[in-house]
Design a protein around this motif. Sequence first.
Motif, PDB file in Angstrom:
ATOM      1  N   LEU A  75       0.827  -1.200   0.000  1.00  0.00           N
ATOM      2  CA  LEU A  75       0.000   0.000   0.000  1.00  0.00           C
ATOM      3  C   LEU A  75       0.863   1.252   0.000  1.00  0.00           C
ATOM      4  O   LEU A  75       1.838   1.350   0.760  1.00  0.00           O
ATOM      5  CB  LEU A  75      -0.914   0.014   1.222  1.00  0.00           C
ATOM      6  N   LEU A  76       0.507   2.207  -0.850  1.00  0.00           N
ATOM      7  CA  LEU A  76       1.218   3.475  -0.978  1.00  0.00           C
ATOM      8  C   LEU A  76       0.199   4.585  -0.780  1.00  0.00           C
ATOM      9  O   LEU A  76      -0.495   4.982  -1.713  1.00  0.00           O
ATOM     10  CB  LEU A  76       1.892   3.566  -2.349  1.00  0.00           C
ATOM     11  N   ILE A  77       0.104   5.074   0.446  1.00  0.00           N
ATOM     12  CA  ILE A  77      -0.951   6.019   0.820  1.00  0.00           C
ATOM     13  C   ILE A  77      -0.403   7.433   0.809  1.00  0.00           C
ATOM     14  O   ILE A  77       0.537   7.764   1.538  1.00  0.00           O
ATOM     15  CB  ILE A  77      -1.514   5.676   2.210  1.00  0.00           C
ATOM     16  N   ASP A  78      -0.987   8.283  -0.019  1.00  0.00           N
ATOM     17  CA  ASP A  78      -0.562   9.676  -0.135  1.00  0.00           C
ATOM     18  C   ASP A  78      -1.578  10.586   0.550  1.00  0.00           C
ATOM     19  O   ASP A  78      -2.741  10.225   0.740  1.00  0.00           O
ATOM     20  CB  ASP A  78      -0.414  10.063  -1.609  1.00  0.00           C
ATOM     21  N   GLU A  79      -1.103  11.779   0.933  1.00  0.00           N
ATOM     22  CA  GLU A  79      -1.930  12.805   1.576  1.00  0.00           C
ATOM     23  C   GLU A  79      -2.621  12.268   2.827  1.00  0.00           C
ATOM     24  O   GLU A  79      -3.788  12.572   3.116  1.00  0.00           O
ATOM     25  CB  GLU A  79      -2.949  13.376   0.582  1.00  0.00           C
ATOM     26  N   ALA A  80      -1.896  11.464   3.587  1.00  0.00           N
ATOM     27  CA  ALA A  80      -2.471  10.867   4.789  1.00  0.00           C
ATOM     28  C   ALA A  80      -2.861  11.909   5.818  1.00  0.00           C
ATOM     29  O   ALA A  80      -3.746  11.665   6.652  1.00  0.00           O
ATOM     30  CB  ALA A  80      -1.479   9.878   5.394  1.00  0.00           C
ATOM     31  N   ASP A  81      -2.236  13.075   5.769  1.00  0.00           N
ATOM     32  CA  ASP A  81      -2.575  14.122   6.738  1.00  0.00           C
ATOM     33  C   ASP A  81      -4.006  14.609   6.584  1.00  0.00           C
ATOM     34  O   ASP A  81      -4.582  15.178   7.518  1.00  0.00           O
ATOM     35  CB  ASP A  81      -1.617  15.307   6.587  1.00  0.00           C
ATOM     36  N   THR A  82      -4.628  14.369   5.426  1.00  0.00           N
ATOM     37  CA  THR A  82      -5.985  14.869   5.185  1.00  0.00           C
ATOM     38  C   THR A  82      -7.070  13.931   5.675  1.00  0.00           C
ATOM     39  O   THR A  82      -8.236  14.332   5.772  1.00  0.00           O
ATOM     40  CB  THR A  82      -6.201  15.125   3.680  1.00  0.00           C
ATOM     41  N   LEU A  90      -9.030   3.662  11.393  1.00  0.00           N
ATOM     42  CA  LEU A  90      -8.018   3.485  10.352  1.00  0.00           C
ATOM     43  C   LEU A  90      -6.634   3.351  10.976  1.00  0.00           C
ATOM     44  O   LEU A  90      -5.832   2.511  10.561  1.00  0.00           O
ATOM     45  CB  LEU A  90      -8.072   4.663   9.384  1.00  0.00           C
ATOM     46  N   ARG A  91      -6.374   4.165  11.966  1.00  0.00           N
ATOM     47  CA  ARG A  91      -5.071   4.105  12.639  1.00  0.00           C
ATOM     48  C   ARG A  91      -4.860   2.742  13.290  1.00  0.00           C
ATOM     49  O   ARG A  91      -3.757   2.188  13.254  1.00  0.00           O
ATOM     50  CB  ARG A  91      -4.965   5.224  13.670  1.00  0.00           C
ATOM     51  N   GLY A  92      -5.902   2.182  13.871  1.00  0.00           N
ATOM     52  CA  GLY A  92      -5.776   0.866  14.483  1.00  0.00           C
ATOM     53  C   GLY A  92      -5.439  -0.218  13.480  1.00  0.00           C
ATOM     54  O   GLY A  92      -4.654  -1.131  13.772  1.00  0.00           O
ATOM     55  N   ILE A  93      -6.003  -0.131  12.283  1.00  0.00           N
ATOM     56  CA  ILE A  93      -5.708  -1.116  11.241  1.00  0.00           C
ATOM     57  C   ILE A  93      -4.268  -0.967  10.757  1.00  0.00           C
ATOM     58  O   ILE A  93      -3.545  -1.952  10.578  1.00  0.00           O
ATOM     59  CB  ILE A  93      -6.700  -0.965  10.078  1.00  0.00           C
ATOM     60  N   ILE A  94      -3.845   0.273  10.542  1.00  0.00           N
ATOM     61  CA  ILE A  94      -2.458   0.528  10.123  1.00  0.00           C
ATOM     62  C   ILE A  94      -1.487  -0.030  11.155  1.00  0.00           C
ATOM     63  O   ILE A  94      -0.490  -0.682  10.818  1.00  0.00           O
ATOM     64  CB  ILE A  94      -2.237   2.033   9.905  1.00  0.00           C
ATOM     65  N   ASN A  95      -1.776   0.203  12.432  1.00  0.00           N
ATOM     66  CA  ASN A  95      -0.878  -0.251  13.497  1.00  0.00           C
ATOM     67  C   ASN A  95      -0.876  -1.774  13.632  1.00  0.00           C
ATOM     68  O   ASN A  95       0.177  -2.385  13.839  1.00  0.00           O
ATOM     69  CB  ASN A  95      -1.279   0.383  14.827  1.00  0.00           C
ATOM     70  N   MET A 131       2.521  12.468  12.004  1.00  0.00           N
ATOM     71  CA  MET A 131       1.414  11.533  12.126  1.00  0.00           C
ATOM     72  C   MET A 131       1.261  11.155  13.599  1.00  0.00           C
ATOM     73  O   MET A 131       2.144  11.455  14.414  1.00  0.00           O
ATOM     74  CB  MET A 131       1.666  10.294  11.272  1.00  0.00           C
ATOM     75  N   PRO A 132       0.154  10.513  13.972  1.00  0.00           N
ATOM     76  CA  PRO A 132      -0.006  10.088  15.368  1.00  0.00           C
ATOM     77  C   PRO A 132       1.188   9.284  15.851  1.00  0.00           C
ATOM     78  O   PRO A 132       1.811   8.531  15.093  1.00  0.00           O
ATOM     79  CB  PRO A 132      -1.279   9.239  15.328  1.00  0.00           C
ATOM     80  N   GLY A 133       1.498   9.418  17.132  1.00  0.00           N
ATOM     81  CA  GLY A 133       2.693   8.801  17.685  1.00  0.00           C
ATOM     82  C   GLY A 133       2.734   7.297  17.522  1.00  0.00           C
ATOM     83  O   GLY A 133       3.809   6.715  17.341  1.00  0.00           O
ATOM     84  N   THR A 134       1.574   6.634  17.574  1.00  0.00           N
ATOM     85  CA  THR A 134       1.567   5.175  17.442  1.00  0.00           C
ATOM     86  C   THR A 134       1.984   4.730  16.049  1.00  0.00           C
ATOM     87  O   THR A 134       2.571   3.660  15.883  1.00  0.00           O
ATOM     88  CB  THR A 134       0.176   4.609  17.773  1.00  0.00           C
ATOM     89  N   ILE A 135       1.678   5.548  15.035  1.00  0.00           N
ATOM     90  CA  ILE A 135       2.116   5.232  13.675  1.00  0.00           C
ATOM     91  C   ILE A 135       3.605   5.529  13.524  1.00  0.00           C
ATOM     92  O   ILE A 135       4.363   4.724  12.980  1.00  0.00           O
ATOM     93  CB  ILE A 135       1.292   6.005  12.638  1.00  0.00           C
TER      94      ILE A 135
END
Length: 211
Positions: A75-82, A90-95, A131-135
């Motif tokens: 996965l190549l996710i762009d503009e994640a800040d938005t 979503l953050r839980g899945i990424i982590n 990004m959030p600290g956990t990421i």
Amino acid sequence: LPDHAHEALALWVLHTHCLDAAYISPRLLIKSPEKRCGKSTLLLTLERLVPRPLPAMNVTAAVLFRTVEAARPTLLIDEADTFAKDNEELRGIINSGHHRNGNILRIVGDDYEPRQFSTWGAMAIAGIGNMPGTIEDRSIIVSMRRKRPDEVVNRLRMDRTPDLDHLARMAARWAADHVPALKELDPETPSALHDRAADNWRALFAIADLA
């Protein structure tokens, strides 16, 4: 790019081809303090080098875990800040996909059956700011900056880069030849790296040692 980032990026690209040998898959976090620092260009370059690339500029949690389960993409996710900073699901899945046993439970179907979805996979995330600290804690971080007026770079034409396809084939062949050996390696990590940082770098150090 900061000093030595190109080496880390090369190792991360090989890691995406050697995912079967890893227990931890560090997120590649590409960030900058402002726009026009080259994040999207870097993602476009990575797209040509990694296996099963799947670029996305916006994605929901439901789409993300179903896609990972079905296709095992890079996965190549762009503009994640938005869209990702304030999305806890979503953050839980990424982590959770940071380690091989990562998964989530969801209720599916008319009979509301519980089902487990694997979230394991390689992922690069680009955005402006932190990004959030956990990421960030689960990431190899590449901090980019805008080039100065006195700095000159060659313009990248993605339609004129057959060398990237050649490198991708070389990476795939290297992985096919070396995944069994990588599974046996336990590289030393610098004492300056704390536990999770050492985990993030271990797969890349193994590739570097073997190379």
